[in-house]
Design a protein around this motif. Structure first.
Motif, mmCIF file in Angstrom:
data_model
loop_
_atom_site.group_PDB
_atom_site.id
_atom_site.type_symbol
_atom_site.label_atom_id
_atom_site.label_comp_id
_atom_site.label_asym_id
_atom_site.label_seq_id
_atom_site.Cartn_x
_atom_site.Cartn_y
_atom_site.Cartn_z
ATOM 1 N N ALA A 76 1.002 -1.148 0.040
ATOM 2 C CA ALA A 76 0.033 0.036 -0.032
ATOM 3 C C ALA A 76 0.786 1.202 -0.097
ATOM 4 C CB ALA A 76 -0.966 -0.021 1.247
ATOM 5 N N GLN A 96 -7.333 6.523 -3.703
ATOM 6 C CA GLN A 96 -7.404 5.369 -3.795
ATOM 7 C C GLN A 96 -6.364 4.522 -2.996
ATOM 8 O OE1 GLN A 96 -7.672 4.303 -7.988
ATOM 9 N NE2 GLN A 96 -9.683 4.652 -7.981
ATOM 10 N N ARG A 99 -6.738 5.176 0.827
ATOM 11 C CA ARG A 99 -7.639 4.068 1.341
ATOM 12 C C ARG A 99 -6.996 2.924 1.546
ATOM 13 N NH1 ARG A 99 -11.309 7.287 -1.684
ATOM 14 N NH2 ARG A 99 -11.254 5.884 -3.315
ATOM 15 N N LYS A 100 -6.165 2.384 0.722
ATOM 16 C CA LYS A 100 -5.560 1.183 0.559
ATOM 17 C C LYS A 100 -4.463 1.124 1.993
ATOM 18 C CE LYS A 100 -5.767 -0.088 -4.056
ATOM 19 N NZ LYS A 100 -5.018 -0.533 -5.540
#
Length: 166
Positions: A76, A96, A99-100
């Motif tokens: 991530a 994105q 969020r990971k």
């Protein structure tokens, strides 16, 4: 110029967030995520041979999950680094990737909490008290100073080149 400022600001936020997400100074450090971070605390508890066996079995059973969670966390952060290097202006990709990182950190924290709960069940009340006293040490002063120094340097650079006003 704007992209550089946003990139620097994002980097500062990510560095600070990494500590919050990881919930400790890092893998292997005292209180850090994963079984390695627990070793120092376990050694201080003076466990009986039976307790050592029971705790070792708990950690062994969860070792693959910790390894997978650690890999997910690294992937991530690698993903965020790639986005920030290649497309820092792409808000959707940055969100994105962020969020990971959050999801990977959450999984690691939940796993650690479950394992610590199992370990606590093996400990005596006195050992549980000692365990709690060693829980989640604060960041070392040098790390805090380094973070704040970096923040001040960025602010100084911004004020120098954009003016001191808001």
């Amino acid at each position: 110029m704007k992209k550089l400022c946003y990139g620097l600001l994002t980097l500062v936020v990510l560095v600070g967030s990494a500590y919050a997400v990881a919930a400790g100074p890092g893998p292997g450090g005292p209180g850090g995520p994963g079984p390695d971070g627990m070793l120092e605390r376990l050694l201080a508890l003076r466990l009986s041979d039976a307790q050592k066996h029971d705790v070792a079995v708990i950690l062994k059973e969860n070792r693959p999950a910790f390894e997978a969670a650690g890999r997910a966390m690294h992937e991530a952060f690698d993903g965020m680094r790639d986005v920030m290097c290649k497309e820092p202006g792409n808000e959707q990709l940055v969100r994105q990737a962020s969020r990971k990182i959050g999801a990977a950190g959450e999984e690691l924290a939940v796993l650690r909490a479950k394992v610590e709960g199992k370990v606590l069940a093996v400990l005596t009340p006195e050992q549980r008290k000692d365990w709690a006293e060693g829980c989640m040490p604060p960041l070392p002063p040098k790390m805090k100073e380094r973070f704040h120094a970096g923040h001040e340097l960025i602010n100084e650079w911004i004020d120098t080149h954009a003016g001191a006003g808001k």
